[in-house]
Motif scaffolding. Structure first.
Motif, short mmCIF file in Angstrom:
data_model
loop_
_atom_site.label_atom_id
_atom_site.label_comp_id
_atom_site.label_asym_id
_atom_site.label_seq_id
_atom_site.Cartn_x
_atom_site.Cartn_y
_atom_site.Cartn_z
N UNK A 19 0.84 -1.21 0.00
CA UNK A 19 0.00 0.00 0.00
C UNK A 19 0.87 1.25 0.00
N UNK A 20 1.89 1.24 0.87
CA UNK A 20 2.70 2.45 1.04
C UNK A 20 3.49 2.77 -0.22
N UNK A 21 3.98 1.72 -0.89
CA UNK A 21 4.77 1.96 -2.10
C UNK A 21 3.92 2.58 -3.19
N UNK A 22 2.65 2.20 -3.23
CA UNK A 22 1.79 2.67 -4.32
C UNK A 22 1.16 4.03 -4.07
N UNK A 23 1.37 4.63 -2.89
CA UNK A 23 0.74 5.92 -2.59
C UNK A 23 1.24 6.98 -3.56
N UNK A 24 0.30 7.78 -4.07
CA UNK A 24 0.68 8.84 -5.00
C UNK A 24 0.57 10.19 -4.31
N UNK A 25 1.33 11.15 -4.84
CA UNK A 25 1.25 12.51 -4.29
C UNK A 25 -0.17 13.05 -4.41
N UNK A 26 -0.83 12.71 -5.53
CA UNK A 26 -2.18 13.21 -5.76
C UNK A 26 -3.18 12.64 -4.76
N UNK A 27 -2.80 11.53 -4.10
CA UNK A 27 -3.73 10.90 -3.17
C UNK A 27 -3.76 11.61 -1.82
N UNK A 28 -2.81 12.53 -1.62
CA UNK A 28 -2.77 13.25 -0.34
C UNK A 28 -3.68 14.46 -0.44
N UNK A 29 -4.64 14.56 0.45
CA UNK A 29 -5.51 15.73 0.48
C UNK A 29 -5.34 16.36 1.86
N UNK A 30 -4.41 17.30 1.95
CA UNK A 30 -4.08 17.82 3.28
C UNK A 30 -5.16 18.76 3.80
N UNK A 31 -5.85 19.43 2.87
CA UNK A 31 -6.88 20.36 3.34
C UNK A 31 -8.01 19.60 4.03
N UNK A 32 -8.29 18.38 3.55
CA UNK A 32 -9.35 17.57 4.15
C UNK A 32 -8.78 16.59 5.17
N UNK A 33 -7.43 16.51 5.23
CA UNK A 33 -6.81 15.57 6.15
C UNK A 33 -7.07 14.13 5.75
N UNK A 34 -7.02 13.85 4.45
CA UNK A 34 -7.33 12.50 3.98
C UNK A 34 -6.23 11.96 3.08
N UNK A 35 -6.15 10.65 3.06
CA UNK A 35 -5.18 9.98 2.19
C UNK A 35 -5.91 8.82 1.52
N UNK A 36 -5.85 8.78 0.18
CA UNK A 36 -6.55 7.71 -0.54
C UNK A 36 -5.56 6.59 -0.86
N UNK A 37 -5.96 5.36 -0.53
CA UNK A 37 -5.12 4.20 -0.84
C UNK A 37 -5.77 3.46 -1.99
N UNK A 38 -5.02 3.34 -3.09
CA UNK A 38 -5.59 2.64 -4.26
C UNK A 38 -5.25 1.16 -4.16
N UNK A 39 -6.28 0.33 -4.28
CA UNK A 39 -6.04 -1.12 -4.28
C UNK A 39 -6.67 -1.67 -5.54
#
Ligand code: ZN
Ligand code: ZN
Length: 707
Positions: free
Chosen positions: A568-588
């Motif tokens: 999961x961690x290796x596949x995290x993209x910069x675009x998946x980080x939403x700091x304004x909402x405090x969210x991180x999307x994990x693509x599976x």
């Protein structure tokens, strides 16, 4: 006509002109060749006009024969010969070396296609040149040839060929010439002043003591063992574009304001300035290098598109001399310029990447840029000292100029090698199985990772060998009983590790229609399900402070708090980080995206990591959140190596998987709602139930569908 009258058929062909036959009149059979012959009148010279040819003269007053060994009272005086002198010497015998010189002249006459007259004049001059030698000297001094009336260059060449020419002597400047008004005594430049030394030579001699110069031998102030004049002359003629260097002498020059000098003048901006000096010598050097580059030929080994290999052979780049490269073709120059522009664009320093540029230059100079370059060539060349291939491979791949290396995949090669060592009757089948696994079979299939393929083949090989030794000569003869027999000896995970590749093998062969039925279809393995185990309570205490680097700390928190696996961690993209909402999307892949809500610690670490990432690699185009120094600069945008995430944790005795399991189990202890676990960690329902059963062994009913 007669044939026509008689009604006969005429023969085919061109009509012929008929001729009359009259007595006394005859036509010439070859009228074109008929011409009048002109009578030649032989002009005879009357006998009385022809006088006897006068015998050749020998005038002893021309070039007086001197007694050998006699010393001259004066230095030889310059002579000026005329053609008359040559005529008066024709009868002289015993001129040493004359027959040899005349033979050479005959040769030259034949080469040049000239006749008697030429020989006549050169012969006179040859006699004069040889007769005017000082006594006891066999060789003719080249500077003495100016005395001859004509044919000087020809005589120079002839004497040289006959081995009768002395060496050029350096021009000597008589002392009276360099004294008095006019030239500088040291650099011999014409200053037209009464000073014995010019201003430049005076300042040159200020802090230098006089010693003999290595080049001209005069005792003068030296630098690097040379006097000022010689230093100037050598630097002027190092790249002799203007033809300043003379044979047997040095070019003189003007002094005063026009004097050449080596000093570097600077203008107000601090730039080197001036007509002469450093900048001019640099320009000469550049021009000389450009001239020599332009004279280079293009490599004869240019690879052309569509050109096939006769047989594959690795090139030996260690023997290539990279200082003498062939000329670049326009397309090769374009590729090289593109690479340099790419380096600038990415904000890398050109000097730091000179090894990469050199690698590409050597490659395109020898192979051209018409056809794609082989990755193998780049890697082989990059093995040399001061060469670097990684960036070149990336650039070529991005621009579509790379022929990727098939042999670079070690795992696939190992799998093939294992297949080659399998028993003879099974070999072809195993190779076909590898084809299916790597997606190269007759029908398309999803390829497995090469390491998995290799592991499958390795596990199956001993089993195949055992069957072969038991007398099975074909995989079609393998039955379910054989498979069960092979699995019986193993237990638990080991049995599963063999059953999976065996099942894969027979399914692949069935699919490829090499066997009639799949013997593993009826095989069922009874296994034990392992329950997740929590970590000891004190295990995680203070880990965050012990971990070096923000990235490692972030990885730890993502695993221990949000239960993200290494994958999961290796596949995290910069675009998946939403700091304004405090969210991180994990693509599976194949499942819904999982959203992680960032807690305070994670948010802080994430912000710190993003700052560090931007500071260290401001121009990186890698879209992944986690990058290392290697992947940030790699244009193929790879994920980080799993080792990069696990290494620092493993030093502290931690595993990402264990952290993740511990976290989910801990959450499961506080709830009995599987939906909560599914939502929080993005688990599948089966996995969520597994964790709930492990957390509450007493409170859950046995799973109705578990084996
Ligand atoms: Zn001077
Ligand atoms: Zn000198």
């Amino acid at each position: 006509m007669r044939a026509e009258l008689e009604g006969r058929a005429l023969p085919s062909g061109r009509p012929l002109q008929l001729a009359l036959h009259i007595d006394g009149v005859r036509l010439s059979s070859f009228p074109l060749h008929h011409s009048r012959t002109r009578r030649r009148v032989r002009e005879r010279v009357p006998r009385r006009v022809r006088a006897p040819v006068p015998a050749p003269l020998d005038d002893p007053w021309v070039c007086v024969e001197e007694v050998p060994g006699q010393l001259g009272l004066f230095a030889p005086w310059p002579r000026s010969f005329t053609r008359e002198h040559g005529r008066r010497l024709r009868g002289r015998r015993h001129i040493a070396g004359l027959p040899r010189l005349l033979a050479v002249l005959q040769e030259m006459a034949a080469e040049r296609g000239v006749g008697e007259t030429w020989m006549f004049h050169t012969g006179d001059c040859a006699r004069l040149a040889l007769a005017s030698r000082p006594p006891d000297e066999d060789l003719v001094r080249p500077e003495a040839l100016v005395d001859l009336p004509q044919m000087r260059p020809t005589l120079l060449e002839a004497l040289d060929r006959a081995g009768l020419l002395a060496r050029w002597r350096p021009r000597l400047v008589p002392s009276w010439m360099s004294r008095g008004p006019g030239s500088c005594r040291e650099c011999l430049a014409w200053t037209n002043e009464r000073e014995q030394r010019c201003a430049l030579c005076l300042s040159w001699g200020m802090d230098r003591s006089p010693r003999p110069c290595h080049r001209c031998g005069r005792v003068l102030p030296l630098r690097d063992d040379h006097c000022r004049r010689c230093v100037l002359f050598l630097s002027e003629t190092q790249y002799d574009l203007d033809g300043v260097a003379l044979a047997g002498g040095d070019q003189l020059w003007f002094g005063g304001p026009f004097a050449p000098h080596l000093r570097v003048d600077h203008d107000r901006a601090g730039e080197p300035d001036g007509l002469y000096g450093w900048r001019r010598l640099q320009a000469k050097r550049r021009a000389a290098i450009q001239t020599s580059r332009a004279a280079r030929l293009v490599s004869p080994h240019l690879a052309l598109p569509g050109q096939l290999d006769l047989f594959p052979l690795a090139r030996d780049w260690s023997r290539v001399d990279d200082r003498r490269l062939p000329a670049l073709t326009p397309s090769a120059q374009e590729v090289l310029d593109g690479f340099v522009a790419h380096i600038r664009e990415r904000g890398w320093r050109r000097r730091a990447l000179s090894t990469s540029i050199r690698t590409l230059r050597v490659l395109v100079a020898h192979l051209g840029a018409e056809a794609p370059l082989r990755e193998e060539d780049v890697r082989l060349l990059a093995r040399r000292h001061d060469f670097n291939g990684a960036r070149v491979v990336n650039y070529l791949r991005v621009t579509g100029r790379l022929l990727p290396d098939r042999r670079s995949d070690a795992a696939s090669a190992r799998a093939r090698r294992l297949a080659d060592t399998a028993p003879q009757p099974f070999r072809a089948a195993v190779h076909r199985w590898i084809d299916v696994l790597s997606g190269q079979a007759t029908r398309p299939s999803v390829p497995l990772a090469p390491t998995t393929v290799c592991a499958y083949v390795r596990r199956v090989s001993p089993c195949l060998r055992a069957w072969y030794e038991a007398g099975i000569g074909d995989l079609r003869a393998v039955t379910g009983e054989h498979v069960r027999e092979a699995l019986k000896a193993l237990k638990g995970e080991e049995a599963k590790a063999l059953a999976t590749p065996l099942r894969s093998l027979f399914r692949a062969l069935k699919r490829e229609k090499l066997i009639f039925r799949d013997p593993t279809r009826s095989i069922v393995l009874s296994g034990i399900r392992k329950l997740p185990v929590p970590l000891p309570d004190d295990h995680l205490h203070g880990v965050l402070d012990q971990l070096p680097g923000t990235r490692n700390q972030l990885s730890f928190v993502l695993a221990a708090v949000h239960a993200l696996s290494t994958h999961d961690q290796r596949g995290l993209l910069l675009d998946d980080v939403d700091r304004s909402q405090g969210r991180l999307t994990v693509r599976r892949p194949g499942r819904l995206h999982h959203t992680v809500y960032l807690d305070d610690v994670t948010f802080r670490l994430l912000t710190r990591w993003l700052t560090e990432r931007h500071r260290r690699w401001p121009t990186t185009t890698n879209p992944h959140l986690l990058v290392t120094a290697l992947t940030a600069t790699d244009d193929s945008h790879p994920q980080v190596n799993p080792q990069a995430i696990t290494k620092a944790l493993r030093r502290l005795g931690l595993q990402i998987t264990r952290l993740r399991v511990d976290r989910i189990l801990d959450e499961a202890k506080h709830t009995r709602d599987p939906l909560h676990l599914i939502r929080l960690f993005g688990l599948s329902p089966i996995t969520a139930m597994k964790y709930l059963r492990a957390a509450h062994p007493a409170g859950t009913r046995p799973d109705p569908i578990s084996e």
